[in-house]
Design a protein around this motif. Structure first.
Motif, PDB file in Angstrom:
ATOM      1  N   GLY A  42       0.783  -1.227   0.000  1.00 41.28           N
ATOM      2  CA  GLY A  42       0.000   0.000   0.000  1.00 41.28           C
ATOM      3  C   GLY A  42       0.814   1.276   0.000  1.00 41.28           C
ATOM      4  O   GLY A  42       0.289   2.354   0.295  1.00 41.28           O
ATOM      5  N   ASP A  44       3.211   4.185  -1.909  1.00 37.51           N
ATOM      6  CA  ASP A  44       3.338   4.781  -3.245  1.00 37.51           C
ATOM      7  C   ASP A  44       4.745   4.633  -3.813  1.00 37.51           C
ATOM      8  O   ASP A  44       4.921   4.336  -4.989  1.00 37.51           O
ATOM      9  N   LEU A  97       3.201  -6.481  -5.824  1.00 32.79           N
ATOM     10  CA  LEU A  97       3.104  -5.052  -6.104  1.00 32.79           C
ATOM     11  C   LEU A  97       2.621  -4.788  -7.522  1.00 32.79           C
ATOM     12  O   LEU A  97       2.900  -5.553  -8.442  1.00 32.79           O
ATOM     13  N   ASP A  98       1.901  -3.681  -7.669  1.00 35.61           N
ATOM     14  CA  ASP A  98       1.371  -3.256  -8.964  1.00 35.61           C
ATOM     15  C   ASP A  98       2.135  -2.006  -9.402  1.00 35.61           C
ATOM     16  O   ASP A  98       2.076  -0.979  -8.719  1.00 35.61           O
ATOM     17  N   ARG A 100       1.471   0.143 -11.454  1.00 36.08           N
ATOM     18  CA  ARG A 100       0.583   1.287 -11.674  1.00 36.08           C
ATOM     19  C   ARG A 100       0.272   1.995 -10.363  1.00 36.08           C
ATOM     20  O   ARG A 100      -0.200   3.139 -10.372  1.00 36.08           O
ATOM     21  N   ARG A 101       0.544   1.326  -9.267  1.00 35.80           N
ATOM     22  CA  ARG A 101       0.237   1.869  -7.941  1.00 35.80           C
ATOM     23  C   ARG A 101       1.491   2.231  -7.144  1.00 35.80           C
ATOM     24  O   ARG A 101       1.508   3.194  -6.381  1.00 35.80           O
ATOM     25  N   THR A 102       2.552   1.459  -7.342  1.00 37.93           N
ATOM     26  CA  THR A 102       3.756   1.617  -6.524  1.00 37.93           C
ATOM     27  C   THR A 102       5.003   1.718  -7.389  1.00 37.93           C
ATOM     28  O   THR A 102       5.179   0.942  -8.330  1.00 37.93           O
ATOM     29  N   ARG A 103       5.856   2.670  -7.064  1.00 38.54           N
ATOM     30  CA  ARG A 103       7.174   2.770  -7.697  1.00 38.54           C
ATOM     31  C   ARG A 103       8.196   2.144  -6.763  1.00 38.54           C
ATOM     32  O   ARG A 103       8.151   2.356  -5.545  1.00 38.54           O
TER      33      ARG A 103
END
Length: 209
Positions: A42, A44, A97-98, A100-103
């Protein structure tokens, strides 16, 4: 600060789990990461760093045994262990991890100008000149690059190794302990002075964000 942002620090220098088991044995579980990784969900932006602690040995080592599955090791090449632990981390990132959601950013190993490198920081007050200087590539960086190549998740490698290798003058050297003007254990060529080289790393990270 008005940005509705928070910064958290998660202490996991080996990424994988270090457990104290029966008879007070410290066991580094090379294929277990969930207990540490629960803090990474969760988020960023995740910035990882794991390298130096894998090369500690003897009384400086954080573990007594390595464990993979049901197998227990007392001796294992540090870079083999590092690759196994890093691969466990990589698999977790790919599965959980996605992009598109997390760098995800992984900072490379900080170079040391220590005994095996000829005490290159001893009493140094000027950086190395880049022209003609070919820094040694640490084994941790070689392993990290290979593991990242195999991942499906796009991890950005923030390579601070070569640029920092020029800053032999950036360590506490002998000056961390007043009056100990001699070459030897008092010459700290692993840590960095602040303000100093780590500020340049922060500028790089800020630019990435």
């Amino acid at each position: 600060m008005g940005y509705e942002a928070s910064i958290e620090f998660s202490w996991a220098p080996l990424l994988v789990e270090l457990k104290e088991e029966e008879e007070n044995r410290r066991v580094l579980r090379l294929d277990s990461i969930e207990e540490n990784a629960k803090y990474w969900l969760g988020v960023d932006v995740l910035v990882f760093d794991s390298a130096h602690w894998w090369t500690h040995s003897g009384k400086w080592s954080s573990w007594d045994y390595f464990k993979e599955g049901a197998r227990l090791f007392t001796n294992l090449n540090p870079m083999v262990a590092y690759e196994k632990g890093l691969t466990t981390w990589a698999k977790w990132v790919d599965l959980n991890l996605d992009p598109r959601r997390t760098r995800v950013i992984f900072r490379s190993v900080s170079p040391r100008h220590n005994r095996e490198n000829g005490w290159q920081c001893y009493k140094q007050k000027e950086p190395l000149v880049f022209l003609g200087y070919s820094p040694r590539v640490p084994g941790q960086l070689v392993v990290l690059r290979e593991v990242l190549k195999k991942m499906s998740f796009p991890v950005y490698l923030m390579d601070v190794t070569s640029m920092s290798a020029l800053r032999r003058d950036g360590h506490p050297s002998i000056y961390a302990e007043e009056g100990r003007d001699r070459e030897g254990p008092a010459s700290d060529c692993s840590h960095w002075c602040l303000p100093g080289v780590p500020d340049a790393w922060n500028e790089m990270l800020y630019a990435l964000l």
